[in-house]
Design a protein around this motif. Structure first.
Motif, PDB file in Angstrom:
ATOM      1  N   SER A 147       1.301  -1.157  -0.410  1.00  0.00           N
ATOM      2  CA  SER A 147      -0.001  -0.371   0.283  1.00  0.00           C
ATOM      3  C   SER A 147       1.044   1.329   0.163  1.00  0.00           C
ATOM      4  N   ARG A 148       1.804   1.435   0.943  1.00  0.00           N
ATOM      5  CA  ARG A 148       3.059   2.370   0.900  1.00  0.00           C
ATOM      6  C   ARG A 148       3.468   2.629  -0.704  1.00  0.00           C
ATOM      7  N   ARG A 149       3.777   1.530  -1.185  1.00  0.00           N
ATOM      8  CA  ARG A 149       4.935   1.498  -2.504  1.00  0.00           C
ATOM      9  C   ARG A 149       3.520   1.911  -3.572  1.00  0.00           C
ATOM     10  N   ALA A 150       2.320   1.804  -3.184  1.00  0.00           N
ATOM     11  CA  ALA A 150       1.132   1.464  -4.577  1.00  0.00           C
ATOM     12  C   ALA A 150       0.880   3.183  -4.190  1.00  0.00           C
ATOM     13  N   ILE A 151       0.529   4.010  -3.231  1.00  0.00           N
ATOM     14  CA  ILE A 151      -0.486   4.993  -3.281  1.00  0.00           C
ATOM     15  C   ILE A 151       0.200   5.984  -2.188  1.00  0.00           C
ATOM     16  N   GLY A 152       1.100   5.408  -1.433  1.00  0.00           N
ATOM     17  CA  GLY A 152       1.573   6.383  -0.613  1.00  0.00           C
ATOM     18  C   GLY A 152       1.929   6.191   0.636  1.00  0.00           C
ATOM     19  N   PRO A 153       2.404   7.089   1.464  1.00  0.00           N
ATOM     20  CA  PRO A 153       2.677   6.526   2.769  1.00  0.00           C
ATOM     21  C   PRO A 153       0.985   6.767   4.006  1.00  0.00           C
ATOM     22  N   ALA A 154       0.411   7.214   2.732  1.00  0.00           N
ATOM     23  CA  ALA A 154      -0.431   7.396   4.482  1.00  0.00           C
ATOM     24  C   ALA A 154      -0.879   7.027   5.080  1.00  0.00           C
ATOM     25  N   LEU A 155      -1.609   6.084   3.986  1.00  0.00           N
ATOM     26  CA  LEU A 155      -2.737   4.760   4.354  1.00  0.00           C
ATOM     27  C   LEU A 155      -2.129   4.037   5.604  1.00  0.00           C
ATOM     28  N   THR A 156      -1.372   3.825   5.050  1.00  0.00           N
ATOM     29  CA  THR A 156      -0.399   2.370   5.865  1.00  0.00           C
ATOM     30  C   THR A 156       0.174   3.127   7.483  1.00  0.00           C
ATOM     31  N   VAL A 157       0.737   4.349   7.279  1.00  0.00           N
ATOM     32  CA  VAL A 157       0.551   5.070   8.785  1.00  0.00           C
ATOM     33  C   VAL A 157      -1.243   4.976   9.490  1.00  0.00           C
ATOM     34  N   ILE A 158      -1.677   5.592   8.985  1.00  0.00           N
ATOM     35  CA  ILE A 158      -3.563   5.461   9.567  1.00  0.00           C
ATOM     36  C   ILE A 158      -3.491   4.187  10.213  1.00  0.00           C
ATOM     37  N   ALA A 159      -3.593   3.238   8.893  1.00  0.00           N
ATOM     38  CA  ALA A 159      -3.713   1.797   9.394  1.00  0.00           C
ATOM     39  C   ALA A 159      -2.316   1.036  10.396  1.00  0.00           C
ATOM     40  N   THR A 160      -1.636   1.336  10.714  1.00  0.00           N
ATOM     41  CA  THR A 160      -0.735   1.134  11.269  1.00  0.00           C
ATOM     42  C   THR A 160      -0.803   1.540  13.105  1.00  0.00           C
ATOM     43  N   VAL A 161      -1.728   2.951  12.670  1.00  0.00           N
ATOM     44  CA  VAL A 161      -1.976   3.582  13.641  1.00  0.00           C
ATOM     45  C   VAL A 161      -3.135   2.708  14.796  1.00  0.00           C
ATOM     46  N   PHE A 162      -4.168   2.250  14.303  1.00  0.00           N
ATOM     47  CA  PHE A 162      -5.617   1.839  14.384  1.00  0.00           C
ATOM     48  C   PHE A 162      -4.653   0.342  14.720  1.00  0.00           C
ATOM     49  N   THR A 163      -3.442  -0.275  14.018  1.00  0.00           N
ATOM     50  CA  THR A 163      -3.156  -1.885  15.075  1.00  0.00           C
ATOM     51  C   THR A 163      -3.384  -1.737  16.119  1.00  0.00           C
ATOM     52  N   PHE A 164      -1.191  -0.822  16.134  1.00  0.00           N
ATOM     53  CA  PHE A 164      -0.952   0.024  17.582  1.00  0.00           C
ATOM     54  C   PHE A 164      -2.366  -0.075  18.844  1.00  0.00           C
ATOM     55  N   TYR A 165      -3.451   0.330  17.796  1.00  0.00           N
ATOM     56  CA  TYR A 165      -4.185   0.892  19.210  1.00  0.00           C
ATOM     57  C   TYR A 165      -5.287  -0.059  19.545  1.00  0.00           C
ATOM     58  N   ALA A 166      -5.152  -1.163  19.021  1.00  0.00           N
ATOM     59  CA  ALA A 166      -5.984  -2.298  19.470  1.00  0.00           C
ATOM     60  C   ALA A 166      -5.105  -3.015  20.452  1.00  0.00           C
ATOM     61  N   PHE A 167      -4.310  -3.189  19.860  1.00  0.00           N
ATOM     62  CA  PHE A 167      -3.078  -3.828  20.484  1.00  0.00           C
ATOM     63  C   PHE A 167      -2.970  -2.788  22.829  1.00  0.00           C
ATOM     64  N   PHE A 168      -2.819  -2.039  22.245  1.00  0.00           N
ATOM     65  CA  PHE A 168      -2.489  -1.017  23.914  1.00  0.00           C
ATOM     66  C   PHE A 168      -3.738  -0.055  23.910  1.00  0.00           C
ATOM     67  N   GLY A 169      -4.740   0.051  23.330  1.00  0.00           N
ATOM     68  CA  GLY A 169      -5.538   0.620  23.943  1.00  0.00           C
ATOM     69  C   GLY A 169      -5.946   0.539  24.937  1.00  0.00           C
ATOM     70  N   PRO A 170      -5.930  -0.594  25.760  1.00  0.00           N
ATOM     71  CA  PRO A 170      -6.022  -0.413  27.620  1.00  0.00           C
ATOM     72  C   PRO A 170      -4.923   0.557  28.383  1.00  0.00           C
ATOM     73  N   TYR A 171      -3.867   0.451  27.349  1.00  0.00           N
ATOM     74  CA  TYR A 171      -3.059   1.660  28.675  1.00  0.00           C
ATOM     75  C   TYR A 171      -2.775   2.904  28.385  1.00  0.00           C
ATOM     76  N   MET A 172      -3.814   3.329  26.902  1.00  0.00           N
ATOM     77  CA  MET A 172      -3.905   4.560  26.324  1.00  0.00           C
ATOM     78  C   MET A 172      -5.290   5.169  27.764  1.00  0.00           C
ATOM     79  N   PRO A 173      -5.014   6.749  27.931  1.00  0.00           N
ATOM     80  CA  PRO A 173      -6.071   7.834  28.583  1.00  0.00           C
ATOM     81  C   PRO A 173      -7.359   6.660  28.862  1.00  0.00           C
ATOM     82  N   ASP A 174      -7.930   7.955  29.853  1.00  0.00           N
ATOM     83  CA  ASP A 174      -9.939   6.502  29.727  1.00  0.00           C
ATOM     84  C   ASP A 174     -10.406   7.358  29.164  1.00  0.00           C
TER      85      ASP A 174
END
Length: 685
Positions: A147-174
């Motif tokens: 996706s980064r190669r074909a359409i640029g880094p934006a979608l890859t970055v957003i999807a990666t942020v969501f991925t990390f959020y799925a795992f680290f959500g419990p440690y986020m502010p309330d």
């Protein structure tokens, strides 16, 4: 060749290079070209097969579709645009490095894993084994890189942020805390179920969008693009600002089937932008008009780009209902752009092209009637027979294929040339169109698959939290919520194709718009909320500093790309107000409207309201606006587009809202007369 001609030719070359880089990353030759072309043609043939005779499980179709796309990405796009750390290997454009061949095969295998072990995956659904986790994780990583190669880094970055959020959500502010997920659940849902990568967006890409993109590629290869340009010139070229109006009309016609802003710019702009400059438009304005026209091509029914088909699936309505809802906003937007081109010509004192320089209308029309046959058949199948989009597109494609073979043969027979050579040319053109259609689909397939990661995370339970956060940001104010959604769409859309922008914003904000609107007494149809996200995703195509359509047009016009983008966005403001209007006035999307007379009345009044808004923002109606005339023109817009609101303020009930049109017409007519009297006394004003 003169220096000006050389400069213009270089500009066209740069624009085509930009379009080609957006479609494919490497210069292909030798064995790599043969392999990639063969894969692309096989992909097109596979898609035609599943639309006609080949019956497969939908999961199989999605996996094979993704495998073809991701293979082509790794074989076609370089890892980096420029050498990094002094190593040219990562940015090789003259060959496909061995590593990329390995990644292409590995990515295709990871995408096909659900097909290769289908029965096993079904039997252990919800309890993946280590091999499942490994292949699923491999697919996610390789998909994000593709996706980064074909359409640029934006979608890859957003999807990666969501991925990390799925795992680290419990440690986020309330306020933004999320319960989180395990690796097994995440990988299982993303790669071994139909709620993630293999979700609805990829399904629509695989079953519907591909056929329409292929249809557009074949139509362009057959010569329809040049026909539309010549036809538009013959109709409008002789009027005031004729080349600009022809650019708008031809871009709308081509945009109906291309679904790509940058491809539209390159197809029509190489011809119309030099004509506009020759007539007297500045390079910036000539390029901006082409950008605005090409960008809005994705709004034009009946095809409307890839996202429209996804809207139909998300909202669970027939595709024809999406077309119906978008018809008035799309055509009112184009009518206003024609009016803006007229305003610009009036400001500059421009006229049209001499009649002797224009192609004759009837000769042009009858010389290209054959191109209207497949297009007419597509519309007839969609609107009259109400066939599925897949069947409609497939039937139009085989008619177009016959045309592509018959056309050169008939021309050869008339010129008494070899019919065998003409037949060979027709078949080669079809193969080239199959290749081009597949390559054009790569970005759509990557966008829908990668956006599926975001959709999957939202489906894991994040959706309710998003609604709460968005509602809190908007303070329960539906207007502020719409503004936040619009701005977010424009920002995200700077680095994403329209389809991905729509998927991301629709997943996050469309349900919130409906929910918040309902809680404050506004009934917002779900289709209106989705169209709102769709419109602003399209407008992002010319938003500086990233809009590629603006860069392509500025290369042709030799103008500054940032100024071109800003000017194009100023022209597109008349489109930006439409979503805010139809969210509250559902007449504009023909919601609940069944009368043709009522529909045409609403369309005519919407056009006048948009004309008034365009005149106010451009500083000119039939003469330069006086300060006191601007608020009067702005007052016409809500009367014509929100007669329900004006009727409520006037104490009338909802059923009498259309009587407000008379007040709008009277005010618009008054402004016209005032300016007409002024120009008759002082022509220079």
């Amino acid at each position: 060749m003169t220096s000006n001609a050389k400069v213009a030719e270089r500009g066209v070359t740069i624009a085509r290079k930009l379009a080609e880089e957006a479609r494919t990353g490497r210069v292909q030759r030798g064995i790599s070209k043969i392999v990639i072309t063969t894969v692309a043609v096989c992909w097109s043939l596979f898609q035609l097969s599943i639309a006609s005779w080949l019956i497969l499980d939908s999961w199989y179709i999605r996996a094979v579709h993704l495998a073809f796309a991701i293979f082509i990405v790794y074989a076609s796009f370089t890892m980096f645009r420029k050498p990094r750390l002094g190593i040219r290997y990562w940015a090789a454009t003259d060959r496909v490095p061995v590593l990329d061949w390995v990644l292409a095969l590995a990515a295709a295998a990871a995408a096909l894993y659900v097909v290769l072990d289908y029965r096993g995956i079904i039997s252990r659904y919800g309890a993946p084994v280590p091999r499942d986790i490994f292949m699923g994780f491999l697919l996610i990583v390789l998909l994000l890189e593709a996706s980064r190669r074909a359409i640029g880094p934006a979608l890859t970055v957003i999807a990666t942020v969501f991925t990390f959020y799925a795992f680290f959500g419990p440690y986020m502010p309330d306020v933004i805390a999320f319960k989180g997920v395990s690796m097994n659940r995440f990988v299982g849902q993303m790669t071994m179920a139909t709620e993630g990568i293999y979700g609805i967006p990829l399904d629509v890409s695989a079953t519907i969008v591909f056929l329409f993109v292929l249809f557009g590629s074949m139509l362009e290869k057959a010569g329809a693009g040049q026909f539309f340009i010549q036809l538009a010139l013959s109709l409008l070229g002789g009027h005031k600002g004729g080349p600009a109006k022809a650019a708008i009309l031809s871009s709308g016609l081509i945009g109906m089937v291309s679904g790509s802003s940058i491809a539209n710019v390159v197809t029509t702009g190489t011809f119309t932008v030099p004509l506009m400059k020759r007539l007297g438009y500045s390079p910036t304005k000539a390029a901006a008009i082409e950008v605005a026209a090409s960008t809005d091509g994705q709004l034009a029914p009946p095809i409307m780009g890839a996202a429209a088909f996804i809207i139909a699936e998300y909202v669970s309505v027939p595709y024809i209902e999406v077309v119906k809802a978008a018809t008035i906003p799309a055509f009112a937007s184009y009518a206003a752009l024609l009016f803006i081109s007229h305003i610009e010509a009036s400001k500059l004192g421009l006229q049209g092209l001499p009649r002797e320089e224009l192609p004759p209308f009837f000769k042009t029309l009858f010389g290209g009637l054959q191109y209207l046959i497949p297009l007419g058949m597509l519309i007839y199948e969609l609107v009259v027979f109400r066939h599925t989009p897949q069947m409609s597109a497939f039937n139009a494609i085989w008619v177009l294929a016959i045309l592509m073979v018959a056309q050169p043969c008939l021309r050869a027979a008339q010129a008494k040339q070899s019919i065998g050579a003409a037949l060979k040319k027709g078949l080669l053109d079809i193969l080239a169109a199959l290749d081009a259609g597949a390559r054009n689909m790569v970005s759509v397939a990557m966008a829908t698959a990668a956006a599926g990661i975001i959709v999957g995370v939202v489906a894991m339970g994040l959706g309710g939290l998003v609604n709460q956060v968005v509602d809190a940001l908007a303070g329960g104010n539906i207007y502020l919520l719409l503004i936040i959604t619009a701005i977010a769409s424009l920002i995200i859309g700077m680095g994403l194709p329209t389809t991905a922008t729509y998927i991301v914003m629709a997943s996050l904000t469309a349900p919130a718009i409906v929910t918040v609107g309902g809680s404050y007494g506004f009934e917002v149809p779900l289709i209106a909320a989705h169209l709102f996200c769709f419109f602003f995703g399209i407008l992002a195509d010319d938003t500086p500093p990233v809009g590629l359509a603006a860069y392509a047009a500025s290369a042709i016009a030799k103008s500054d790309p940032i100024r071109t983008g800003l000017q194009g966005f100023m022209y597109d403001i008349r489109t930006a107000i439409l979503p805010f209007m139809f969210i509250f006035n559902h007449d504009l999307i023909l919601y609940g409207v069944t009368s043709w007379f009522q529909g045409l009345l609403i369309f005519a009044m919407a056009c006048l309201g948009n004309f008034a808004f365009a005149a106010a923002t451009q500083g000119w109606f039939i003469a330069r606006n006086r300060i006191y005339e601007v608020p009067l023109l702005l007052g016409v817009t809500p009367i014509m587009m929100r007669p329900d609101l004006i009727a409520a303020w006037s104490g009338l009930d909802y059923g009498h809202r259309h009587w407000m049109y008379l007040a709008g017409l009277a005010l618009f007519g008054f402004i016209y007369l005032v300016q007409k009297l002024r120009t008759s006394k002082h022509p220079a004003q």
